[in-house]
Write a protein that holds these residues in place. Structure first.
Motif, PDB file in Angstrom:
ATOM      1  N   SER A  69     -12.987  -0.037  -0.169  1.00 57.39           N
ATOM      2  CA  SER A  69     -12.391  -0.902   0.858  1.00 57.39           C
ATOM      3  C   SER A  69     -11.798  -2.163   0.239  1.00 57.39           C
ATOM      4  O   SER A  69     -10.764  -2.647   0.705  1.00 57.39           O
ATOM      5  CB  SER A  69     -13.425  -1.244   1.930  1.00 57.39           C
ATOM      6  N   LYS A  70     -12.431  -2.700  -0.794  1.00 55.77           N
ATOM      7  CA  LYS A  70     -11.881  -3.890  -1.472  1.00 55.77           C
ATOM      8  C   LYS A  70     -10.539  -3.573  -2.125  1.00 55.77           C
ATOM      9  O   LYS A  70      -9.650  -4.428  -2.168  1.00 55.77           O
ATOM     10  CB  LYS A  70     -12.864  -4.420  -2.512  1.00 55.77           C
ATOM     11  N   ARG A  72      -8.384  -1.765  -0.889  1.00 58.65           N
ATOM     12  CA  ARG A  72      -7.411  -1.730   0.202  1.00 58.65           C
ATOM     13  C   ARG A  72      -7.340  -3.053   0.972  1.00 58.65           C
ATOM     14  O   ARG A  72      -6.793  -3.125   2.061  1.00 58.65           O
ATOM     15  CB  ARG A  72      -7.739  -0.564   1.130  1.00 58.65           C
ATOM     16  N   VAL A  74      -9.869  -5.204   2.207  1.00 54.55           N
ATOM     17  CA  VAL A  74     -10.816  -5.606   3.256  1.00 54.55           C
ATOM     18  C   VAL A  74     -12.233  -5.524   2.682  1.00 54.55           C
ATOM     19  O   VAL A  74     -12.537  -4.628   1.902  1.00 54.55           O
ATOM     20  CB  VAL A  74     -10.652  -4.736   4.532  1.00 54.55           C
ATOM     21  N   TYR A  76     -16.423  -5.092   2.673  1.00 56.73           N
ATOM     22  CA  TYR A  76     -17.287  -4.037   3.217  1.00 56.73           C
ATOM     23  C   TYR A  76     -17.734  -4.365   4.633  1.00 56.73           C
ATOM     24  O   TYR A  76     -17.642  -3.527   5.539  1.00 56.73           O
ATOM     25  CB  TYR A  76     -18.500  -3.832   2.299  1.00 56.73           C
ATOM     26  N   PHE A  79     -15.023  -4.073   7.139  1.00 54.66           N
ATOM     27  CA  PHE A  79     -14.689  -2.651   7.312  1.00 54.66           C
ATOM     28  C   PHE A  79     -15.665  -1.980   8.268  1.00 54.66           C
ATOM     29  O   PHE A  79     -15.253  -1.336   9.249  1.00 54.66           O
ATOM     30  CB  PHE A  79     -14.694  -1.959   5.943  1.00 54.66           C
ATOM     31  N   ALA A  99     -13.902   8.346   0.765  1.00 54.80           N
ATOM     32  CA  ALA A  99     -13.336   7.405  -0.204  1.00 54.80           C
ATOM     33  C   ALA A  99     -13.057   8.084  -1.538  1.00 54.80           C
ATOM     34  O   ALA A  99     -12.067   7.781  -2.203  1.00 54.80           O
ATOM     35  CB  ALA A  99     -14.294   6.233  -0.410  1.00 54.80           C
ATOM     36  N   SER A 107      -7.872   5.407   3.715  1.00 52.30           N
ATOM     37  CA  SER A 107      -6.895   4.326   3.931  1.00 52.30           C
ATOM     38  C   SER A 107      -6.560   4.176   5.407  1.00 52.30           C
ATOM     39  O   SER A 107      -6.413   3.053   5.918  1.00 52.30           O
ATOM     40  CB  SER A 107      -5.608   4.592   3.139  1.00 52.30           C
ATOM     41  N   VAL A 110      -9.305   2.371   7.031  1.00 56.02           N
ATOM     42  CA  VAL A 110      -9.239   0.943   6.731  1.00 56.02           C
ATOM     43  C   VAL A 110      -8.240   0.247   7.649  1.00 56.02           C
ATOM     44  O   VAL A 110      -8.521  -0.849   8.175  1.00 56.02           O
ATOM     45  CB  VAL A 110      -8.889   0.699   5.231  1.00 56.02           C
ATOM     46  N   THR A 111      -7.105   0.878   7.891  1.00 58.95           N
ATOM     47  CA  THR A 111      -6.125   0.270   8.812  1.00 58.95           C
ATOM     48  C   THR A 111      -6.673   0.171  10.231  1.00 58.95           C
ATOM     49  O   THR A 111      -6.451  -0.820  10.927  1.00 58.95           O
ATOM     50  CB  THR A 111      -4.796   1.062   8.824  1.00 58.95           C
ATOM     51  N   ALA A 113      -9.863  -0.115  10.978  1.00 61.55           N
ATOM     52  CA  ALA A 113     -10.880  -1.167  10.939  1.00 61.55           C
ATOM     53  C   ALA A 113     -10.255  -2.554  10.925  1.00 61.55           C
ATOM     54  O   ALA A 113     -10.750  -3.476  11.570  1.00 61.55           O
ATOM     55  CB  ALA A 113     -11.773  -0.971   9.717  1.00 61.55           C
ATOM     56  N   LYS A 114      -9.145  -2.701  10.202  1.00 66.00           N
ATOM     57  CA  LYS A 114      -8.442  -3.993  10.141  1.00 66.00           C
ATOM     58  C   LYS A 114      -7.926  -4.396  11.523  1.00 66.00           C
ATOM     59  O   LYS A 114      -7.953  -5.560  11.906  1.00 66.00           O
ATOM     60  CB  LYS A 114      -7.269  -3.931   9.163  1.00 66.00           C
TER      61      LYS A 114
END
Length: 117
Positions: A69-70, A72, A74, A76, A79, A99, A107, A110-111, A113-114
């Motif tokens: 996650s880092k 990408r 963000v 942990y 995330f 992952a 990925s 991650v988007t 979660a963001k």
């Protein structure tokens, strides 16, 4: 009163325990009293080890997810918080596997979660 011979039962019990002590050093493998002490201790450590293994694996999963996650952009905790808000119910083992083996899917997660964090 009839006589009861218990040799076969004792021998069976001894052989069963000595079989568990196979591979131990010195008297620990062939003297019943020493073998019994060692096998009991070994079984206690094995029980404890099974519990510790779960802790160690969870820690490994978290480390993997954190690193991915880092990369990408963000952290942990952001995330995981974002996934909970988005109601994505994946455990840490599955996130770790994604992952490693499915970076494109990770990925996308991650988007998602963001967006929610």
């Amino acid at each position: 009163m009839t006589r009861v011979k218990r040799g076969t039962v004792t021998r069976k019990r001894h052989k069963r325990l000595l079989k568990k002590a196979k591979g131990f050093f010195g008297q620990r493998k062939n003297v019943f009293r020493r073998a019994k002490e060692t096998v009991l201790r070994a079984m206690a450590y094995a029980y404890k080890g099974r519990k510790l293994k779960k802790r160690d694996m969870r820690s490994l999963f978290i480390t993997r997810i954190s690193a991915a996650s880092k990369q990408r952009g963000v952290s942990y905790n952001r995330f995981i918080f974002g996934l909970k808000k988005a109601q994505v119910l994946l455990n840490r083992k599955m996130l770790s596997q994604l992952a490693i083996y499915e970076p494109s899917v990770f990925s996308h997660l991650v988007t998602v979660a963001k967006k929610y964090s």
